[in-house]
Write an enzyme that holds these catalytic residues in place. Structure first.
Site, PDB file in Angstrom:
ATOM      1  N   GLU A  25       0.670  -1.303   0.007  1.00 28.73           N
ATOM      2  CA  GLU A  25      -0.073   0.108   0.120  1.00 28.73           C
ATOM      3  C   GLU A  25       0.938   1.060   0.015  1.00 28.73           C
ATOM      4  O   GLU A  25       1.883   1.285   0.628  1.00 28.73           O
ATOM      5  CB  GLU A  25      -0.874   0.039   1.190  1.00 28.73           C
ATOM      6  CG  GLU A  25      -1.952  -1.064   1.238  1.00 28.73           C
ATOM      7  CD  GLU A  25      -2.645  -1.205   2.720  1.00 28.73           C
ATOM      8  OE1 GLU A  25      -2.497  -0.142   3.389  1.00 28.73           O
ATOM      9  OE2 GLU A  25      -3.184  -2.232   3.080  1.00 28.73           O
ATOM     10  N   LYS A  41       4.962   3.913   2.427  1.00 29.07           N
ATOM     11  CA  LYS A  41       4.701   2.712   1.711  1.00 29.07           C
ATOM     12  C   LYS A  41       4.833   1.586   2.729  1.00 29.07           C
ATOM     13  O   LYS A  41       5.767   1.276   3.357  1.00 29.07           O
ATOM     14  CB  LYS A  41       5.736   2.330   0.637  1.00 29.07           C
ATOM     15  CG  LYS A  41       5.504   1.430  -0.253  1.00 29.07           C
ATOM     16  CD  LYS A  41       6.491   1.046  -1.361  1.00 29.07           C
ATOM     17  CE  LYS A  41       6.199   0.296  -2.266  1.00 29.07           C
ATOM     18  NZ  LYS A  41       7.468   0.129  -3.411  1.00 29.07           N
ATOM     19  N   GLU A  89      10.117  10.379   0.239  1.00 33.73           N
ATOM     20  CA  GLU A  89      10.241  11.821  -0.311  1.00 33.73           C
ATOM     21  C   GLU A  89       8.855  11.914  -1.121  1.00 33.73           C
ATOM     22  O   GLU A  89       8.436  11.026  -1.925  1.00 33.73           O
ATOM     23  CB  GLU A  89      11.263  12.077  -1.218  1.00 33.73           C
ATOM     24  CG  GLU A  89      11.158  13.423  -1.938  1.00 33.73           C
ATOM     25  CD  GLU A  89      12.310  13.584  -2.898  1.00 33.73           C
ATOM     26  OE1 GLU A  89      12.285  14.656  -3.661  1.00 33.73           O
ATOM     27  OE2 GLU A  89      13.089  12.509  -3.232  1.00 33.73           O
ATOM     28  N   TYR A  90       8.165  12.904  -0.885  1.00 29.11           N
ATOM     29  CA  TYR A  90       6.711  13.159  -1.517  1.00 29.11           C
ATOM     30  C   TYR A  90       7.211  13.618  -3.080  1.00 29.11           C
ATOM     31  O   TYR A  90       7.817  14.759  -3.005  1.00 29.11           O
ATOM     32  CB  TYR A  90       5.745  13.871  -1.020  1.00 29.11           C
ATOM     33  CG  TYR A  90       4.699  14.383  -1.883  1.00 29.11           C
ATOM     34  CD1 TYR A  90       3.503  13.380  -2.048  1.00 29.11           C
ATOM     35  CD2 TYR A  90       4.464  15.522  -2.267  1.00 29.11           C
ATOM     36  CE1 TYR A  90       2.437  13.694  -2.834  1.00 29.11           C
ATOM     37  CE2 TYR A  90       3.468  15.963  -3.123  1.00 29.11           C
ATOM     38  CZ  TYR A  90       2.283  14.728  -3.354  1.00 29.11           C
ATOM     39  OH  TYR A  90       1.299  15.262  -4.262  1.00 29.11           O
ATOM     40  N   ASP A 134      13.902  -3.009 -14.312  1.00 32.99           N
ATOM     41  CA  ASP A 134      12.487  -2.815 -14.562  1.00 32.99           C
ATOM     42  C   ASP A 134      12.367  -1.185 -15.008  1.00 32.99           C
ATOM     43  O   ASP A 134      11.359  -0.362 -14.734  1.00 32.99           O
ATOM     44  CB  ASP A 134      11.587  -3.052 -13.384  1.00 32.99           C
ATOM     45  CG  ASP A 134      10.188  -3.329 -13.974  1.00 32.99           C
ATOM     46  OD1 ASP A 134       9.854  -3.674 -15.237  1.00 32.99           O
ATOM     47  OD2 ASP A 134       9.136  -3.301 -13.068  1.00 32.99           O
ATOM     48  N   LYS A 136      10.931   1.512 -16.983  1.00 31.22           N
ATOM     49  CA  LYS A 136       9.854   1.501 -18.196  1.00 31.22           C
ATOM     50  C   LYS A 136       9.101   2.755 -17.552  1.00 31.22           C
ATOM     51  O   LYS A 136       9.459   3.546 -16.599  1.00 31.22           O
ATOM     52  CB  LYS A 136       8.911   0.434 -17.818  1.00 31.22           C
ATOM     53  CG  LYS A 136       8.223   0.186 -16.409  1.00 31.22           C
ATOM     54  CD  LYS A 136       7.368  -0.839 -16.206  1.00 31.22           C
ATOM     55  CE  LYS A 136       6.839  -0.944 -14.875  1.00 31.22           C
ATOM     56  NZ  LYS A 136       5.986  -2.137 -14.499  1.00 31.22           N
ATOM     57  N   PRO A 137       8.240   3.112 -18.542  1.00 30.56           N
ATOM     58  CA  PRO A 137       7.367   4.627 -18.311  1.00 30.56           C
ATOM     59  C   PRO A 137       7.000   4.730 -16.935  1.00 30.56           C
ATOM     60  O   PRO A 137       6.695   5.809 -16.193  1.00 30.56           O
ATOM     61  CB  PRO A 137       6.469   4.673 -19.357  1.00 30.56           C
ATOM     62  CG  PRO A 137       7.063   4.062 -20.440  1.00 30.56           C
ATOM     63  CD  PRO A 137       7.847   2.782 -19.905  1.00 30.56           C
ATOM     64  N   ASN A 139       7.521   3.409 -14.239  1.00 31.95           N
ATOM     65  CA  ASN A 139       8.452   3.391 -13.072  1.00 31.95           C
ATOM     66  C   ASN A 139       9.163   4.824 -12.959  1.00 31.95           C
ATOM     67  O   ASN A 139      10.439   4.788 -12.411  1.00 31.95           O
ATOM     68  CB  ASN A 139       9.362   2.512 -12.951  1.00 31.95           C
ATOM     69  CG  ASN A 139       8.848   1.199 -12.359  1.00 31.95           C
ATOM     70  OD1 ASN A 139       7.819   1.274 -11.808  1.00 31.95           O
ATOM     71  ND2 ASN A 139       9.319  -0.067 -12.567  1.00 31.95           N
TER      72      ASN A 139
END
Length: 431
Positions: A25, A41, A89-90, A134, A136-137, A139
């Site tokens: 989550e 997280k 970090e936000y 991994d 990719k867009p 991430n």
């Protein structure tokens, strides 16, 4: 997690979880001590087991270890009702998947700028022998400041370090189809060039609005293993040939045919990242502060590549004068500037006559040969191989020009410079 929960009497959890494609989550929260927004997280309650907890801790340690502004900062670790969590970090902004959906087509300059920033993160990753696995867009995020953040190190690996080198048996997904490199799909050992493939697929997606290979899983794998990727310009004609060639090199089937390092990719992308247009609804005035800071840092001398004292001039309406200028630069030993001039001439002509025009091929061939003069044989071979595939498609495998190019590639592949060329410095240097 319940809305309003206070972790450590410090982090006040928000009202709703953040939509998240991965395990666990993700919640917005507020650090009441330092008075700033953060992200929390947690390991998912329904999926928590010993292996998952180990993977979660491993991802957190890898993220914290990779000290780079393009990676979210790790602020804290803790546990809530037996569930580990990390405070990060936000980051405001959009991930690149959403950016493509909302802004397609993305300006070419921004595609290069995003790719250059991802490259800089991969440069830092290689220093600690970390492979993300991994890229990719989904991430990668683009913040309102224009800064890029690379996320999700859950599949990352650091070889020869027992703390990080293994993915547990419960890890079923080894990457994302369409973005993982062929060697990764085959279950072979990966290295930094595997992430370069993911970067190439991401750039292709940003340029065209779709991955380089589409279809069912078996179709994608077969296409990746057996065929070179399509040129981005076939789907988007305004893609510069230099950028299209780089994307194709990054998506090479064999790792040894890709660029040697993220630093080399950065050097190709950075010059294409100038004069960035605004992106409505995303980039705000905070970009000015970040860009002002980065502009000063960017002037720190980088002694990583030979430089030139004469700059390639913009292509003039008279192509003959442009070719004459390129030959003068080459004769003066300004090989990098000459290569840039020839590429500009090729791009200019390709916009008029298409990529298959013989003169376009000849100009790009001259640009590739200039890198041999620089001692950059591997880079030259990659560019020559791209040209070879194009000529085979146009002329067939038995054409005299194809045979000649094969011989040149074989010769350049076996040559090695006896000593590196002396660095050149000057106002027209190309870092």
């Amino acid at each position: 997690m319940v809305s309003g929960t206070s972790l450590k009497d410090r982090y006040l959890v928000g009202r709703f979880p953040v939509p998240h494609r991965g395990l666990g989550e993700v919640w917005r929260a507020y650090d009441t001590l330092l008075e700033r927004p953060v992200i929390v997280k947690l390991v998912g309650a329904g999926t928590m087991d010993r292996d998952l907890i180990r993977r979660f801790r491993r991802e957190t340690l890898l993220t914290a270890r990779l000290d780079h502004p393009g990676v979210p900062a790790v602020y804290d670790l803790g546990e809530h009702e037996g569930r580990p969590y990390v405070v990060l970090e936000y980051i405001a902004g959009l991930n690149l998947t959403d950016l493509v959906a909302e802004q397609n087509p993305i300006p070419v300059g921004w595609v290069a700028a995003i790719g250059a920033q991802i490259s800089s993160v991969l440069m830092a990753a290689r220093r600690i022998d970390l492979v993300h696995r991994d890229i990719k867009p989904g991430n990668v995020m683009l913040a309102p400041s224009g800064a890029v953040k690379v996320l999700d190190f859950g599949l990352a690996v650091v070889y020869d370090d027992d703390r990080y080198s293994r993915i547990t048996q419960s890890e079923q997904r080894l990457g994302t189809m369409g973005y993982m490199a062929p060697e990764q799909a085959r279950g072979e050992r990966v290295d930094h060039r595997t992430d370069l493939y993911g970067l190439g697929a991401t750039l292709f997606d940003l340029l065209t609005g779709q991955p380089p290979f589409v279809g069912a899983t078996t179709t994608i794998v077969r296409e990746q293993m057996d065929h070179p990727p399509p040129r981005p310009a076939h789907l988007r004609p305004d893609v510069p040939a230099a950028l299209g060639d780089l994307v194709r090199a990054l998506l090479a089937i064999r790792p040894e045919d890709r660029p040697a390092s993220a630093a080399e990719v950065y050097a190709d992308l950075a010059p294409l990242s100038r004069d960035l247009p605004p992106i409505p609804g995303l980039l705000d005035d905070t970009a000015e502060a970040v860009q002002a800071y980065a502009a000063v840092v960017g002037r720190v001398p980088q002694q990583t590549r030979p430089t030139t004292t004469l700059a390639a001039e913009p292509v003039k309406p008279d192509p003959a004068q442009g070719e004459k200028r390129a030959k003068q630069l080459h004769a003066a030993g300004e090989y990098r500037a000459a290569a840039r001039q020839w590429r500009q001439l090729a791009d200019h002509r390709a916009r008029q006559y298409g990529d298959d025009d013989r003169k376009v091929f000849d100009l790009r061939l001259q640009a590739a040969r200039a890198h041999v003069s620089l001692g950059e044989h591997d880079r030259a071979v990659r560019q020559l191989n791209v040209l070879l595939q194009d000529r085979i498609r146009v002329d067939g495998p038995d054409h005299a020009a194809v045979r000649s190019l094969r011989q040149e590639i074989a010769r350049v592949s076996t040559e090695r410079p006896t000593s590196p060329p002396p660095p050149r410095r000057g106002p027209g240097s190309d870092h």
